[in-house]
Design an enzyme around this catalytic site. Structure first.
Site, PDB file in Angstrom:
ATOM      1  CD  GLU A 203     -11.319  56.404  32.690  1.00 37.11           C
ATOM      2  OE1 GLU A 203     -11.107  55.860  31.593  1.00 37.11           O
ATOM      3  OE2 GLU A 203     -12.121  55.949  33.528  1.00 37.11           O
TER       4      GLU A 203
ATOM      5  N   GLY B 236     -18.524  56.467  34.600  1.00 39.75           N
ATOM      6  CA  GLY B 236     -17.758  57.325  35.491  1.00 39.75           C
ATOM      7  C   GLY B 236     -16.839  58.210  34.668  1.00 39.75           C
ATOM      8  CB  ALA B 237     -14.044  58.698  33.467  1.00 38.92           C
ATOM      9  CG  MET B 238     -14.947  56.641  27.003  1.00 32.31           C
ATOM     10  SD  MET B 238     -14.869  54.835  27.198  1.00 32.31           S
ATOM     11  CE  MET B 238     -13.716  54.416  25.889  1.00 32.31           C
TER      12      MET B 238
END
Ligand SMILES: *[C@@H]1O[C@H](CO)[C@@H](O)[C@H](O)[C@H]1NC(C)=O
Ligand SMILES: *[C@@H]1O[C@H](CO)[C@@H](O)[C@H](O)[C@H]1NC(C)=O
Ligand SMILES: *[C@@H]1O[C@H](CO)[C@@H](O)[C@H](O)[C@H]1NC(C)=O
Ligand SMILES: *[C@@H]1O[C@H](CO)[C@@H](O)[C@H](O)[C@H]1NC(C)=O
Ligand SMILES: *[C@@H]1O[C@H](CO)[C@@H](O)[C@H](O)[C@H]1NC(C)=O
Ligand SMILES: [Zn+2]
Length: 946
Positions: free
Chosen positions: A386, A349-351
């Site tokens: 995040e 999804g995101a990092m």
């Protein structure tokens, strides 16, 4: 978040309504992720043949040499690296995209050794000194030993350097290497993403290092506790921008190998872990925060997307969220900038790369004209998740991956706090119960679940590390930390956190370090035991308790909750599957209290009552379920519509009671109870949608949902405007999707009318964004090839990721087997469906009652092909198997599954065996459940007819 496993709700919300139950727990945004290619490889230089065909977890290391162990020896520590990388965004003569690099690392010897073991995977090295792949020099006047030999251990992903003499303790050395690698499209390591803009193909070079792919970009000590400072330089061609963790120091023209290129240098990073590194080279453009912000915030993405305003929402919330978190942690954001980059191809999804957070486009971009509320909520929660890692995870990092749950559970928990701050009118915190707690319950009720925390030596290979990115780590982690914060109080929790971040900044911890800092906070809260003793029971043993309260006697007891109560638990627990349970309770809406249940059974006088209703586990703050004596259940059921905290109503709907509680749904208008009921009923649909019970069940539910559908028709003035309340906007989706699913008159007509209008005028989509998923699905299901082809065309033309995803789903709803089969073929054509989306598409199709058997055949027939092209298995295949077997509930299904297990065990592509094991357990539970409950369901439905 990591390559993470993050359930997107956008689709989670609709699944049921559309007969696609199986999607629910599947929409994990971690798909095709490839990090190691298991091939037989011959190391040309040494002639050593490394056999790496088998998955590492099934192969024990052949010897006890340090290079055959997966963990680095404790002899050397990196201090800083100087890395220069040059990705080529056009293919070479062989058609391969490559990058070249040079890197040096200053390392200090802390234990005498004549070996340097450093991670390196899939990199080809140039000879840099006298026929060796590396050059070693001493720093600070030290002289370096001579290199005898260098070689590569493919399986353990090491470069090994054998020295003639030993390195000296306390001295530092400089190890220098030159290498090149492939910039492949496998979504891991240093990889490429592609998109088209104004008819021109654009290539982006980007990274995904977590958990073990930094070693694919340059040789490094690739373990989270090997923190170091990174000085990075990127070479790139004119017209591109280079980004990295640190701020750009400047870009100049240089000539290298007769080529003119731009060279961008970056400020050195803080001391950090390798898995948090990131670099992006692209033609992206950006939006930036106003100059008065003391941290530079930039939102990067495709020019077309940024110029059409898709990044505006992210820009408006990022800085406030960052400030909120600084305040929450009472710790200043340690970097000078925070870039957010949306990538067209991204596995997770995101990092949370430190200073350079990368996202799937739909996790960062939001277009108010086109995207729905869920899309927006997704963006704000992912950004918060995040950014929460910038401190918890990045500043203070787990020592090893076995504590990943703390990192991910924490960020998942805090994401709701920050999102609530950014969007205070949404009541987003209430959704945590549905999105995290109940989801964790689902998985954790299986005997094949596992404890949150593993021992360090149980998680060694990249495959084992990959497998940790699961529902337990994210959702149970969040649920358990939420419980801790609730019983400690939020202010004591935050104070302990601050002390923890302060004490361990720039270093690494184990979870007990957090308990220690929380314990030290002076608070007035009396606990029955130390935090360590309380929490160990929740994190070291799998599962959760069901607390049974008998209001007739005041007795209260706990038991390990299992979907199959008679299943054999073969994992021993030091705590004998007993927990220290904070039981909060409320009697007839006024009298409230908390009681710690510390033993299997106890007697607690205030729980006794013959007249009051008693409700326990208020707000589902505790990670446990509650059951009561029948009298209290009756009293609670009569209160269902009166209990004004809607979240309570959600809690007391349990699977067994689901049917009875659905009786009152016809007068329910609130979102959370509906959503919760639907999620519970989902299981009924999964089990029965291929049986004769399905029709009567539909008819029954039709009567329940019709009033809701009518209600929304009124409050939206015949579907012409949005309901004013935010939660109603969500519930409207339930109303329409359930109404269409159960055949409420007017629903199908409505969705088809909208879709037809859109087909007439493709440039102007009349469908309300929140209802798009439902409408696409229903219209395509009701239509034929024309509707499908139109949807496909719109999917291919879409420049908005959130929109494409909805279509990807809608296309799976057709009732035509040939269309479904063709769609399946399309999914494994990388030119048609992005690799990041493949599992979703396949699992969506298997949620369709007609598509399910087609998918099962397709996956078995293409198993080798899929495993080869989509490579690294554990995670991807786990999700896939779970998704496509979710409806399995007959002996025949079970036999097929068992045969499949044998077949792949016999092949050389033995990925996903653990997931098949779990699927077998779930199928057995389903068979049993169906045999016990089908008759009851029939009787109930029969009775309701009258
Ligand atoms: C590494 O790079 C830094 C910054 O450019 C430079 O000051 C330093 O001398 C370099 N170290 C070595 C050993 O080349
Ligand atoms: C690295 O070397 C191997 C073996 O010679 C070769 O197959 C591969 O293509 C090389 N990789 C790159 C990026 O050049
Ligand atoms: C690099 O050179 C080009 C022309 O050769 C010039 O237009 C550009 O401004 C230069 N860029 C930098 C960063 O010096
Ligand atoms: C924030 O941290 C500072 C310094 O560590 C401390 O003095 C102060 O009390 C903290 N504030 C809160 C609200 O905890
Ligand atoms: C739900 O309630 C029923 C009826 O009291 C009970 O038998 C069952 O164990 C409960 N299930 C759960 C999951 O608590
Ligand atoms: Zn995370």
């Amino acid at each position: 978040m990591g390559k993470g496993f993050y359930i997107s709700k956008p689709l989670g919300f609709v699944l049921f309504g559309l007969g696609v139950g199986a999607v629910l727990t599947i929409f994990a945004l971690s798909v095709v992720y490839s990090q190691e290619k298991r091939k037989n490889e011959v190391n040309a230089r040494d002639g050593t043949r490394m056999v790496t065909t088998a998955a590492p977890h099934s192969t024990s290391a052949p010897s006890n040499e340090p290079w055959d162990k997966y963990r680095l020896p404790d002899t050397l520590l990196p201090e800083y690296y100087n890395v220069t990388l040059w990705p080529r965004l056009v293919p070479d003569e062989q058609g391969m995209y490559i990058f070249t690099g040079k890197s040096g690392v200053a390392l200090t010897c802390v234990k005498e050794t004549n070996l340097i073991i450093i991670h390196s995977n899939e990199l080809n090295f140039t000879l840099t000194s006298e026929m060796h792949h590396a050059k070693l020099t001493g720093l600070g006047g030290t002289s370096a030993p001579v290199i005898l030999k260098t070689w590569f251990q493919i399986q353990t992903q090491f470069m090994v350097i054998l020295l003639k003499e030993k390195l000296q303790v306390g001295k530092s050395y400089w190890l220098y290497m030159e290498f090149h690698g492939e910039l492949s499209d496998d979504l891991g390591g240093f990889y490429r993403s592609q998109y088209t803009e104004n008819g021109v193909k654009k290539v982006v070079a980007t990274t995904q290092m977590q958990p073990t792919a930094a070693r694919n970009a340059f040789p490094c000590f690739d373990e989270p506790s090997m923190k170091a400072v990174f000085h990075l330089t990127l070479l790139h061609s004119a017209g591109t921008v280079a980004l990295a963790n640190g701020m750009e120091l400047g870009t100049e023209n240089v000539t290298i190998d007769d080529q003119e290129v731009l060279q961008t240098r970056f400020e050195p990073t803080e001391k950090m872990s390798t898995y948090l590194l990131a670099f992006v080279i692209s033609e992206f453009t950006n939006l930036r925060s106003p100059p008065e912000a003391n941290v530079l915030i930039r939102i990067w993405g495709r020019r077309e997307a940024i110029e059409s305003g898709q990044g505006d929402y992210a820009l408006s919330v990022t800085f406030p969220i960052l400030k909120y978190l600084e305040n929450y942690y009472n710790t200043t954001y340690p970097l000078s900038k925070s870039d957010q980059v949306a990538l067209p191809d991204f596995a997770a999804g995101a990092m949370e790369n430190w200073g350079l957070v990368t996202y799937r486009e739909q996790s960062l971009f939001y277009d108010p004209k086109v995207s729905s509320n869920e899309d927006k909520e997704w963006v704000v929660t992912v950004i918060t998740h995040e950014l929460a890692h910038m401190w918890f995870g990045n500043l203070v990092t787990m020592r090893w991956w076995n504590d990943l749950w703390l990192n991910e559970g924490f960020a998942s928990y805090v994401s709701y706090l920050g999102a609530d701050y950014a969007e205070p009118t949404w009541n987003i915190k209430d959704l945590m119960v549905l999105q995290q707690v109940q989801r964790a319950f689902g998985v954790d009720a299986l005997v094949s679940s596992h404890p949150l925390s593993s021992r360090e030596d149980e998680v060694i290979t990249p495959d084992q590390i990959d497998q940790l990115f699961d529902t337990i780590t994210y959702s149970k982690g969040a649920a358990v930390l939420r419980m801790l914060s609730e019983f400690l109080t939020e202010s004591a929790f935050a104070k302990g956190l601050h002390n923890y971040l302060h004490e361990y900044a720039y270093s690494n911890t184990v979870y007990t370090d957090l308990w220690k800092k929380l314990q030290e906070v002076n608070s007035s809260i009396q606990l029955p035991a130390s935090i360590n003793e309380i929490m160990n029971r929740w994190i070291l043993q799998m599962g959760f308790p069901v607390v049974t309260i008998d209001t007739r006697t005041g007795s209260i007891s706990q038991q390990h909750f299992l979907i199959q109560p008679d299943a054999v638990v073969d994992k021993p627990s030091d705590y004998n599957y007993e927990w220290f349970v904070p039981v909060t309770w409320m009697k007839s809406g006024s009298n409230m209290g908390q009681h710690w249940l510390l033993t299997k059974t106890a007697s607690y006088e205030p729980m006794k009552t013959d007249t009051d209703w008693l409700l326990a586990n208020l707000n589902v703050a505790g990670y446990y379920r509650v059951n009561y004596d029948p009298q209290n259940w009756e009293r609670l059921l009569t209160q269902l519509t009166n209990l004004n905290m809607i979240i309570h109503r959600a809690q007391i709907i349990n699977i067994t009671l689901a049917l009875r509680t659905t009786k009152y749904l016809y007068e329910e208008k609130e979102y959370i109870p509906w959503e919760s009921a639907i999620r519970n009923l989902e299981y009924f649909f999964l089990m029965f949608d291929r049986t004769e019970v399905y029709g009567p069940l539909q008819t029954y539910l039709q009567r329940k949902v019709k009033p809701l559908f009518d209600h929304f028709k009124v409050i939206t003035s015949n579907w012409t405007r949005k309901p004013p309340r935010y939660m109603d906007q969500y519930n409207q989706i339930n109303a329409v999707s359930m109404a269409c699913k159960t055949g409420v008159k007017g629903c199908s007509e409505l969705t088809r009318m909208w879709y037809r209008q859109w087909m007439k005028n493709p440039d102007s989509n009349p469908i309300p964004p929140n209802l798009k998923i439902t409408v696409y699905c229903n219209a395509i299901a009701a239509g034929g090839v024309e509707e499908w082809d139109f949807g496909w065309q719109m999917f291919k033309n879409s420049t908005i990721a959130a929109e494409a995803e909805k279509l990807l789903y809608g296309l799976s709803c057709t009732k035509e087997p040939w269309l479904l089969n063709r769609y399946l073929e399309f999914t494994i054509e990388p030119n048609l469906v992005r690799k990041q989306d493949v599992t979703f598409a396949i699992v969506y199709i298997s949620g369709n009652v007609i598509g399910q058997p087609l998918v099962w055949d397709f996956v078995r027939a293409n198993w080798e092909h899929i495993t080869k092209d989509y490579d690294d298995g554990s995670f991807f295949f786990g999700r896939l198997i779970q998704g496509i077997t979710k409806k399995f509930s007959t002996e025949f299904d079970l036999q097929q599954l068992q045969r499949f297990k044998e077949d792949i065990a016999a092949s050389s592509f033995s990925f996903g065996t653990q997931a098949i094991e779990q699927a077998i357990e779930q199928t057995k539970a389903n068979i049993k459940w169906v045999s016990e409950n089908k008759v009851k369901l029939c009787a109930f439905l029969d009775f309701q007819k009258n």
